[in-house]
Design an enzyme around this catalytic site. Structure first.
Site, mmCIF file in Angstrom:
data_model
loop_
_atom_site.group_PDB
_atom_site.id
_atom_site.type_symbol
_atom_site.label_atom_id
_atom_site.label_comp_id
_atom_site.label_asym_id
_atom_site.label_seq_id
_atom_site.Cartn_x
_atom_site.Cartn_y
_atom_site.Cartn_z
ATOM 1 N N LYS A 183 -7.127 -10.682 -11.809
ATOM 2 C CA LYS A 183 -5.944 -11.364 -11.137
ATOM 3 C C LYS A 183 -4.975 -12.356 -11.692
ATOM 4 O O LYS A 183 -5.160 -12.297 -12.951
ATOM 5 C CB LYS A 183 -6.892 -12.255 -10.248
ATOM 6 C CG LYS A 183 -8.058 -11.687 -9.483
ATOM 7 C CD LYS A 183 -7.726 -10.860 -8.130
ATOM 8 C CE LYS A 183 -8.987 -10.400 -7.826
ATOM 9 N NZ LYS A 183 -8.790 -9.810 -6.375
HETATM 10 C C1 LIG Z 1 -10.094 -9.730 -5.574
HETATM 11 C C2 LIG Z 1 -10.133 -9.908 -4.143
HETATM 12 C C3 LIG Z 1 -11.046 -10.594 -3.421
HETATM 13 C C4 LIG Z 1 -11.949 -11.350 -3.989
HETATM 14 O O1 LIG Z 1 -12.683 -11.039 -5.085
HETATM 15 P P1 LIG Z 1 -13.905 -11.707 -5.999
HETATM 16 O O2 LIG Z 1 -14.281 -10.403 -6.797
HETATM 17 O O3 LIG Z 1 -15.018 -11.697 -5.207
HETATM 18 O O4 LIG Z 1 -13.426 -12.695 -6.506
HETATM 19 C C5 LIG Z 1 -11.045 -10.494 -1.986
HETATM 20 N N1 LIG Z 1 -9.861 -9.878 -1.305
HETATM 21 C C6 LIG Z 1 -9.043 -9.226 -2.177
HETATM 22 C C7 LIG Z 1 -7.917 -8.426 -1.239
HETATM 23 C C8 LIG Z 1 -9.023 -8.933 -3.483
HETATM 24 O O5 LIG Z 1 -8.184 -8.274 -3.930
#
Ligand SMILES: *Cc1c(COP(=O)(O)O)cnc(C)c1O
Length: 374
Positions: A183
């Site tokens: 991210k």
């Molecule tokens: C990364 C992501 C999440 C949550 O991800 P985690 O791996 O639980 O931190 C939720 N929704 C979207 C659209 C994502 O890209």
């Protein structure tokens, strides 16, 4: 043929001396959870988004779960959401035995179509869960007109800005960010719910910590809770990453610019679709660089062709409603034609702040070989 076969990964976090320094500080402090770094990270991110409260949690998924509970989603309620998303957004609805009601997406922004959201509202609708997919701001302002609770999945959208100048996540609804290693801001695992609602922040702060109120003693619990805490080590990474966030976002935007330039001609020649340009005053917070192969081209062949020369790529994203356990809820092919068309042709290219222009050129050159067949 492309010459170099050095691997180009999908993603790569930016970690430096500052991250090491702050993590070491935590290790030496003896306070490994629920300490000052968590508070500093919460205050820092909330301030950046422009809301009073942030509650750090163990993942974006955990944050979505708690945010939905906090706006009152219960078993049997309908929650309107996007089928073109990472599966966690819809799964978080299922955690509460509520029902994800999917609606089709806008073919340009790839976010939920606001008119389709309006059409999908029933007396059982409890909330709307827009996903700012690939960092492009969803039309949350249009969805606000329905007077229903909104929970925003901003897990891909740190740095994005709505057309009215409000940062994504700053409209006051509980909005969830995620900090998995790929991210915009990475803590390894982690997430945060930001909101302007004190009661929602209080509930999330308690439910992430086994249902304990802040003023309660150890092992005193007044409601059902979970262990969704973020550790101090992760929060230390968060504080360090927040300090370099502007630079990392600018670097992502720079890499996206290189891709646009390198792929412009191929796109015009073949119909390869690039991420949409920002509309008006809306701003994408660059997360991934997702292209759609032209109709009639096998996306998975293109992925294999990339991997054969060491370039990573991912089918991104498969429509959620076509996963087997969503089909059990009654979803079928043909229900969301735009999502299915785009989901079947989309692929994410390597994309990270430290990516070099020569690497972008190599990816573009290989794509060109694969699509033009030479
Ligand atoms: C990364 C992501 C999440 C949550 O991800 P985690 O791996 O639980 O931190 C939720 N929704 C979207 C659209 C994502 O890209």
């Amino acid at each position: 043929m492309t010459e170099s076969t050095d691997q180009i990964p999908m993603a790569q976090p930016v970690i430096g001396a500052r991250e090491e320094e702050l993590v070491l500080e935590v290790l030496r402090s003896g306070q490994l959870s629920l300490g000052r770094k968590t508070v500093a990270f919460e205050e820092g991110l909330a301030a950046r988004i422009g809301v009073p409260y942030g509650r750090a949690v163990s993942s974006g998924t955990a944050g979505l779960h708690l945010a939905l509970r906090a706006v009152g989603v219960e078993a049997g309620d309908e929650v309107i959401t996007s089928p073109l998303s990472f599966i966690a957004s819809a799964n978080s609805v299922l955690f509460e035995r509520a029902i994800p009601t999917f609606v089709d997406i806008d073919p340009v922004t790839l976010n939920m179509d606001a008119a389709a959201v309006a059409d999908a509202i029933t007396p059982a609708t409890k909330a709307i869960l827009p996903v700012h997919i690939f960092g492009y701001p969803a039309d949350t302002p249009a969805m606000e007109r329905h007077g229903l609770p909104i929970v925003e999945d901003a897990c891909e959208a740190l740095g994005a800005i709505h057309g009215d100048g409000v940062p994504v996540g700053g409209r006051g609804h509980p909005a969830v960010f995620a900090f998995y290693a790929n991210k915009q801001l990475a803590t390894g695992e982690g997430g945060m719910v930001v909101t302007n609602d004190a009661a929602i922040a209080e509930r999330i702060g308690s439910e992430r910590n086994q249902g304990r109120a802040p003023d309660m003693g150890w092992l005193d619990h007044d409601r059902l809770g979970f262990n969704y805490r973020m550790s101090e080590l992760q929060a230390a990474l968060g504080v360090a990453q927040l300090e370099r966030l502007d630079q990392m976002l600018a670097d992502r935007a720079k890499v996206a610019g290189w891709y646009r330039e390198a792929l412009a001609e191929l796109s015009a020649q073949t119909g390869l679709a690039l991420p949409c340009e920002d509309r008006g005053t809306e701003r994408r917070g660059w997360f991934v660089f997702v292209v759609q192969v032209p109709r009639g081209v096998d996306r998975d062949d293109v992925l294999r062709g990339l991997r054969a020369v060491g370039i990573d790529g991912k089918p991104y994203l498969p429509p959620i409603h076509l996963f087997s356990f969503y089909r059990e809820l009654g979803y079928r092919e043909g229900m969301f034609p735009v999502t299915e068309d785009i989901g079947g042709r989309s692929l994410a290219l390597p994309f990270f702040p430290a990516m070099q222009q020569s690497q972008v050129a190599r990816v573009a050159e290989r794509l060109s070989e694969l699509l033009l067949g030479n």
